[in-house]
Design a protein around this motif. Structure first.
Motif, mmCIF file in Angstrom:
data_model
loop_
_atom_site.group_PDB
_atom_site.id
_atom_site.type_symbol
_atom_site.label_atom_id
_atom_site.label_comp_id
_atom_site.label_asym_id
_atom_site.label_seq_id
_atom_site.Cartn_x
_atom_site.Cartn_y
_atom_site.Cartn_z
ATOM 1 N N GLU A 95 -6.627 6.578 -2.138
ATOM 2 C CA GLU A 95 -8.044 6.473 -1.790
ATOM 3 C C GLU A 95 -8.173 5.768 -0.443
ATOM 4 O O GLU A 95 -8.319 4.546 -0.388
ATOM 5 C CB GLU A 95 -8.802 5.696 -2.863
ATOM 6 C CG GLU A 95 -8.745 6.349 -4.240
ATOM 7 C CD GLU A 95 -9.461 5.531 -5.283
ATOM 8 O OE1 GLU A 95 -10.579 5.046 -5.007
ATOM 9 O OE2 GLU A 95 -8.896 5.360 -6.364
ATOM 10 N N PRO A 96 -8.141 6.523 0.661
ATOM 11 C CA PRO A 96 -8.164 5.902 1.992
ATOM 12 C C PRO A 96 -9.452 5.150 2.303
ATOM 13 O O PRO A 96 -9.480 4.358 3.241
ATOM 14 C CB PRO A 96 -8.010 7.089 2.942
ATOM 15 C CG PRO A 96 -7.557 8.232 2.120
ATOM 16 C CD PRO A 96 -7.966 7.959 0.722
ATOM 17 N N THR A 97 -10.507 5.360 1.539
ATOM 18 C CA THR A 97 -11.774 4.671 1.810
ATOM 19 C C THR A 97 -11.821 3.276 1.193
ATOM 20 O O THR A 97 -12.774 2.542 1.440
ATOM 21 C CB THR A 97 -12.950 5.500 1.273
ATOM 22 O OG1 THR A 97 -12.776 5.695 -0.133
ATOM 23 C CG2 THR A 97 -13.033 6.856 1.972
ATOM 24 N N ARG A 98 -10.818 2.909 0.388
ATOM 25 C CA ARG A 98 -10.795 1.581 -0.237
ATOM 26 C C ARG A 98 -9.917 0.628 0.557
ATOM 27 O O ARG A 98 -8.854 1.009 1.035
ATOM 28 C CB ARG A 98 -10.246 1.673 -1.663
ATOM 29 C CG ARG A 98 -11.199 2.329 -2.628
ATOM 30 C CD ARG A 98 -10.637 2.376 -4.021
ATOM 31 N NE ARG A 98 -10.427 1.032 -4.562
ATOM 32 C CZ ARG A 98 -9.836 0.807 -5.736
ATOM 33 N NH1 ARG A 98 -9.396 1.806 -6.466
ATOM 34 N NH2 ARG A 98 -9.679 -0.428 -6.156
ATOM 35 N N PRO A 99 -10.357 -0.634 0.668
ATOM 36 C CA PRO A 99 -9.504 -1.622 1.331
ATOM 37 C C PRO A 99 -8.334 -2.003 0.418
ATOM 38 O O PRO A 99 -8.406 -1.844 -0.803
ATOM 39 C CB PRO A 99 -10.436 -2.812 1.550
ATOM 40 C CG PRO A 99 -11.467 -2.681 0.491
ATOM 41 C CD PRO A 99 -11.635 -1.201 0.243
ATOM 42 N N GLY A 100 -7.287 -2.521 1.033
ATOM 43 C CA GLY A 100 -6.124 -2.946 0.267
ATOM 44 C C GLY A 100 -5.499 -4.175 0.876
ATOM 45 O O GLY A 100 -5.949 -4.705 1.896
ATOM 46 N N VAL A 101 -4.451 -4.647 0.248
ATOM 47 C CA VAL A 101 -3.700 -5.793 0.735
ATOM 48 C C VAL A 101 -2.218 -5.506 0.515
ATOM 49 O O VAL A 101 -1.839 -4.922 -0.501
ATOM 50 C CB VAL A 101 -4.127 -7.104 0.036
ATOM 51 C CG1 VAL A 101 -3.865 -7.048 -1.453
ATOM 52 C CG2 VAL A 101 -3.446 -8.300 0.651
ATOM 53 N N CYS A 102 -1.394 -5.854 1.494
ATOM 54 C CA CYS A 102 0.060 -5.709 1.372
ATOM 55 C C CYS A 102 0.716 -7.055 1.630
ATOM 56 O O CYS A 102 0.236 -7.841 2.454
ATOM 57 C CB CYS A 102 0.595 -4.683 2.373
ATOM 58 S SG CYS A 102 0.063 -2.992 2.047
ATOM 59 N N ILE A 103 1.800 -7.315 0.933
ATOM 60 C CA ILE A 103 2.552 -8.551 1.113
ATOM 61 C C ILE A 103 3.850 -8.211 1.831
ATOM 62 O O ILE A 103 4.616 -7.343 1.389
ATOM 63 C CB ILE A 103 2.836 -9.246 -0.232
ATOM 64 C CG1 ILE A 103 1.511 -9.575 -0.921
ATOM 65 C CG2 ILE A 103 3.678 -10.496 -0.024
ATOM 66 C CD1 ILE A 103 1.658 -10.096 -2.324
ATOM 67 N N VAL A 104 4.078 -8.890 2.955
ATOM 68 C CA VAL A 104 5.242 -8.659 3.797
ATOM 69 C C VAL A 104 6.056 -9.944 3.824
ATOM 70 O O VAL A 104 5.491 -11.038 3.851
ATOM 71 C CB VAL A 104 4.791 -8.280 5.230
ATOM 72 C CG1 VAL A 104 5.981 -8.022 6.125
ATOM 73 C CG2 VAL A 104 3.887 -7.066 5.201
ATOM 74 N N ARG A 105 7.380 -9.816 3.816
ATOM 75 C CA ARG A 105 8.238 -11.008 3.898
ATOM 76 C C ARG A 105 9.331 -10.790 4.930
ATOM 77 O O ARG A 105 9.689 -9.662 5.260
ATOM 78 C CB ARG A 105 8.863 -11.325 2.543
ATOM 79 C CG ARG A 105 9.946 -10.356 2.148
ATOM 80 C CD ARG A 105 10.618 -10.770 0.884
ATOM 81 N NE ARG A 105 11.574 -9.746 0.468
ATOM 82 C CZ ARG A 105 12.290 -9.817 -0.612
ATOM 83 N NH1 ARG A 105 12.155 -10.845 -1.427
ATOM 84 N NH2 ARG A 105 13.139 -8.861 -0.914
ATOM 85 N N VAL A 106 9.862 -11.900 5.420
ATOM 86 C CA VAL A 106 11.025 -11.861 6.295
ATOM 87 C C VAL A 106 12.143 -12.647 5.614
ATOM 88 O O VAL A 106 11.885 -13.533 4.790
ATOM 89 C CB VAL A 106 10.721 -12.430 7.704
ATOM 90 C CG1 VAL A 106 9.729 -11.555 8.432
ATOM 91 C CG2 VAL A 106 10.234 -13.859 7.643
#
Length: 162
Positions: A95-106
């Motif tokens: 659903e490209p119209t919905r916002p999201g959140v991604c978690i990135v780590r190093v």
């Protein structure tokens, strides 16, 4: 031998059925008629119900657990000065119209996580870039996961206080 030594005889006598044949009663008093096998059709109905239930459970598990509605894929990472790394992520969503959140780590050279950051994925944007600061020199970056459950502090322009 007379009939008195063998016990009573004749229809209805102990050990004989009313028709004169052998009785179906057992030594413990149970009637063999209560221990009959269930009809074959009942077994097939139970097998069919088990197959239907198994198919339904498989379908439910596949549709809810196997299909990821939003996911992030690391495209690139570049080391920055001051123990930081710039990470570029492609966000793929149903659903490209919905916002999201991604978690990135190093991670550092030992493989231990040395920094982490949440990235807000606004609606309509597919490629995002962020900088993750590390405790030591970072050598690689990963996307841990993405979700449509965006925390309020990421979805508003106000910074958290306290």
């Amino acid at each position: 031998m007379n009939s008195a030594e063998n016990g009573p005889t004749g229809p209805g006598a102990a050990g004989q059925a009313p028709g004169g044949g052998p009785s179906r009663a057992t030594a413990d008093g149970d009637d063999d008629l209560t221990h009959r096998r269930p009809p074959r059709w009942r077994r097939w109905v139970l097998v069919a119900l088990a197959l239907v239930a198994g198919t339904a459970a498989t379908y439910f598990g596949y549709t809810t657990l196997a299909v990821t509605p939003i996911e992030g894929q690391r495209v690139a990472f570049t080391e920055r000065p001051g123990n930081a790394m710039e990470v570029t992520v492609d966000v793929l969503r149903t659903e490209p119209t919905r916002p999201g959140v991604c978690i990135v780590r190093v991670r550092d050279s030992s493989g231990a996580e040395s920094g982490r950051r949440e990235m807000y994925a606004p609606p309509g944007r597919e490629r995002l870039t962020t900088v993750v600061h590390s405790n030591g020199r970072p050598v690689t970056a990963d996307v841990i996961g993405c979700s449509y459950n965006v925390p309020e502090y990421l979805s508003t322009s106000e910074r958290p206080t306290g």
